[in-house]
Enzyme design. Structure first.
Site, PDB file in Angstrom:
ATOM      1  N   ASP A 465       0.826  -1.208   0.000  1.00  0.00           N
ATOM      2  CA  ASP A 465       0.000   0.000   0.000  1.00  0.00           C
ATOM      3  C   ASP A 465       0.861   1.259   0.000  1.00  0.00           C
ATOM      4  O   ASP A 465       2.076   1.227   0.269  1.00  0.00           O
ATOM      5  CB  ASP A 465      -0.919  -0.015   1.229  1.00  0.00           C
ATOM      6  CG  ASP A 465      -2.274   0.636   0.952  1.00  0.00           C
ATOM      7  OD1 ASP A 465      -2.368   1.460   0.015  1.00  0.00           O
ATOM      8  OD2 ASP A 465      -3.241   0.326   1.669  1.00  0.00           O
ATOM      9  N   ASP A 533     -10.740   1.753  -3.313  1.00  0.00           N
ATOM     10  CA  ASP A 533     -11.246   1.455  -1.971  1.00  0.00           C
ATOM     11  C   ASP A 533     -12.769   1.418  -1.941  1.00  0.00           C
ATOM     12  O   ASP A 533     -13.364   0.962  -0.961  1.00  0.00           O
ATOM     13  CB  ASP A 533     -10.755   2.508  -0.972  1.00  0.00           C
ATOM     14  CG  ASP A 533      -9.334   2.235  -0.484  1.00  0.00           C
ATOM     15  OD1 ASP A 533      -8.806   1.142  -0.764  1.00  0.00           O
ATOM     16  OD2 ASP A 533      -8.744   3.117   0.172  1.00  0.00           O
TER      17      ASP A 533
END
Length: 710
Positions: A465, A533
């Site tokens: 990430d 997301d």
């Protein structure tokens, strides 16, 4: 195939259906000749004989025609290359020679004043109509004699500042009008497609955030004659770079169109090249397609699966990720309970997300301390990984190596390792700072830490990430601190390359708060990407529609999460709609499985089983966008060999009217097809020209239609 004609100064590169041609004049001006349908050497010679436009006051005949315009001389278009020393800015090139290496053409030039060598690289593989272009810039070492400084305008040993070195400039044929397609967005709303007329002047897209960005993807497409999904000429360009970038689309006063792009968001400086140093730009790839936007997409997809994505022939497993179920409240026993439920659904990869390491009880602490929390994971990750493997699943973890919390052991030991400006506040976003990975000591630490981590437990998968942008890109004490914009990305690439070589069985996913780092550069080093997301199944249809313009479903991760949606909008949707939405890519599940009813678990098990059956088509078939998402019926089709699968969604039914038929594509009109779920027989001609009813009704309904050629 590369053909050299015209006294060795005209070159034609050809793929299956297209060609790309360029010509070097007697004055060493490299001109673009052709990009489009396949041509031969005789055609290129005719194009090369066509003179440049006559002089017109306040304009340059070269503008809009050069293959790689540079700063300096009679040029007024945006330069692809800009260099300077304290005495001289700009360049003047002399041709040094052309070489070929298989399907790659290399054209060399030199600037004696800067002692700078430039190589333009063009590659068109025999199996794809994709042009790959990049440049290499090298500052020659060595003394050119006692009066070298007076002759060259620079002192021996003095560096050359590389302000900008774009990968390529693309020149399009003359047309009356052009339309520009691009992908824009923001966090949780990435990859939204927009098409607008291209007006006079220049349109810039890019990122000045240190990573690819959620706001724009480094891709553009242009059409001039009303191209549709399956018909008309389309030109597309995509940049393979995971840092700040810029693409400029220029409609010049005479109607010529050029597209220039590369690393860096402005002209403030990329690197300082000492004598003996050089730099290779990222690839800027281009596609010409006569088959509309769909044809261009299928070329992009097939090329990436053949030449970009590692191990692309392997199917990606169905995964479960624990983040939305647990957040930061995590423990080994809790993960085991989720793993048992995931395995019962048919999940093949179980991923422990954030909070397994250090003192990571919230997003305020622990980043940078990549050792398991012994209270939460007694004995480390290995006992849990072994249990997951015993359930028949692979085991994965989440990391964010380029970041650090101020409340961490790493930051307390090395506060100088983060990007920062002396005397300025250190900006915290999501309570974290960015490590300066351009520093050799930081690179060394990250390699040792991650290599040790992957050796400490049987990890099969890493979700990597990157949850904030650059804001303080300083490097106190470095003579050229702005180099970190480039060298941070190069450090990321080097680290991923080393880890993949040392741990070849480990798969990697690129994530950046969702789709903030998706490009051809990161895709050449990762097995899939986290698309967004936003896991709302309706929003995802538009995000996935845009994503598929350039990238294949084989890398597009999509999850089924809970209803109502807990992350963004509270929307309620059926498990059917959520699964069919996510089945358009690499299927994952991210809900609170311990809260799902037995009926929901049983239904989910059936969807996972169905996905595994159609997975070869979705991940390795050809994509046809039958109807875009827009409020009513939308659908995509995947075809591979004799098999076809259609995923269809109905956002809302109006006035009780039956949704329109779906007209399929790429079928044999003379063949018969059997619908596998009902046994109904259909003729290819009818499916192509009349279509098939989906049976969808109401709001947020979805279906899967499977057809096999008889």
């Amino acid at each position: 195939m590369i053909e050299t004609v015209g006294n060795g100064r005209t070159w034609v590169l050809s793929g299956p259906t297209s060609s790309y041609a360029l010509h070097l004049t007697d004055r060493d001006e490299l001109l673009h000749l052709h990009w489009g349908p396949r041509i031969g050497g005789a055609d290129a010679r005719e194009l090369a004989a066509d003179p440049l436009p006559p002089y017109r006051p306040f304009e340059s005949p070269l503008d809009g025609h050069e293959e790689y315009p540079v700063e300096g001389g009679p040029r007024f278009v945006r330069p692809a290359l800009s260099v300077r020393t304290p005495e001289v800015r700009g360049t003047e090139w002399s041709f040094t020679g052309a070489t070929t290496d298989g399907d790659e053409l290399r054209l060399g030039f030199t600037d004696p004043v800067h002692r700078l060598d430039l190589t333009l690289h063009h590659r068109m593989r025999d199996d794809f109509d994709v042009i790959e272009r990049w440049v290499t810039v090298a500052h020659r070492d060595g003394d050119d004699g006692p009066d070298a400084g007076s002759r060259t305008g620079k002192s021996p040993g003095e560096p050359v500042e590389l302000l900008r070195a774009d990968s390529a400039t693309w020149t399009l044929p003359a047309r009356d009008a052009w339309r520009l397609s691009r992908l824009h967005g923001r966090w949780a709303a990435e990859s939204r497609l927009v098409r607008t007329p291209l007006g006079p002047g220049e349109q810039l897209i890019g990122s000045r955030r240190g990573h690819t960005g959620h706001q724009q993807l480094p891709w553009v497409a242009l059409d001039a004659e009303g191209a549709t999904e399956e018909h008309g000429e389309v030109y597309g360009c995509a940049l393979a770079w995971s840092g700040s970038w810029r693409i400029a689309v220029q409609l010049l006063p005479d109607g010529q169109v050029q597209i220039t792009g590369g690393a860096g968001h402005d002209d403030s400086g990329l690197l300082s090249l000492a004598p003996g140093a050089g730099w290779t730009s990222p690839v800027f790839a281009g596609v010409w397609s006569p088959g509309g936007f769909g044809g261009a997409s299928r070329t992009w997809h097939a090329w990436q699966l053949a030449h970009v994505v590692p191990r692309a022939d392997e199917v990606r497993p169905v995964l479960y990720n624990s983040w939305e179920a647990t957040g930061f409240d995590i423990s080994a026993d809790q993960q085991r309970a989720l793993a048992r439920r995931a395995a019962a659904l048919g999940v093949e990869l179980f991923v422990v997300d954030d909070a397994w390491f250090g003192r990571r009880t919230s997003d305020r602490s622990g980043l940078g301390d990549w050792t398991p929390n012994e209270e939460r994971f007694p004995g480390g990750l290995k006992p849990l990984a072994d249990d997951v493997h015993a359930l028949g699943m692979r085991f994965g973890i989440w990391v964010e190596p380029e970041m650090v919390n101020p409340d961490s052991d790493l930051y307390r030991a090395h506060p100088e390792w983060v990007q920062h400006h002396p005397g300025r506040s250190r900006t915290e976003l999501r309570n974290q700072l960015v490590l300066n990975a351009a520093r050799p000591d930081v690179r060394r630490h990250l390699w040792e830490t991650l290599d040790t981590l992957l050796r400490s437990a049987p990890v099969d998968y890493v979700k990597w990430d990157f949850n904030r942008c650059f804001t303080d890109p300083g490097w106190p004490g470095d003579p050229y601190p702005q180099r970190l914009w480039v060298e941070h990305v190069e450090a990321l690439y080097e680290l991923l390359d080393r880890l993949r070589a040392a741990h070849p069985a480990v798969a990697f996913e690129s994530c950046s708060g969702g789709g903030g780092r998706i490009d051809l550069g990161i895709l050449s080093r990762t097995d899939q990407v986290w698309t967004s997301d936003n896991t709302d199944p309706l929003d995802r249809l538009a995000i996935q529609h845009g994503f598929g313009q350039i990238h294949p479903a084989r890398v597009m991760a999509a999850w089924v999460t809970d209803s109502p949606n807990t992350q963004l909008n509270g929307r309620r949707s059926s498990l059917r709609f959520r699964f069919v939405s996510a089945m358009a890519g690499v299927l994952g599940i991210g809900g609170r499985l311990t809260d799902w009813s037995e009926e929901e678990l049983a239904e989910a098990r059936g969807w996972v089983e169905l996905y595994k059956e159609i997975r070869p088509l979705v991940q390795h078939g050809e994509l046809y966008r039958l109807r875009p998402p827009g409020g009513g019926l939308s659908a995509v089709q995947y075809t591979r060999g004799d098999e076809t699968v259609v995923l269809a969604w109905l956002q809302a039914q109006h006035y009780g009217e039956r949704p329109p038929r779906l007209r399929l594509r790429a079928l044999d009109p003379a063949a018969g097809y059997v619908r596998e779920d009902t046994g109904a027989e259909h003729r290819g001609a009818v499916l192509l020209h009349q279509g098939i009813h989906t049976g969808l009704t109401g709001d947020l309904d979805a279906t899967v239609i499977r057809l096999r050629r008889q």
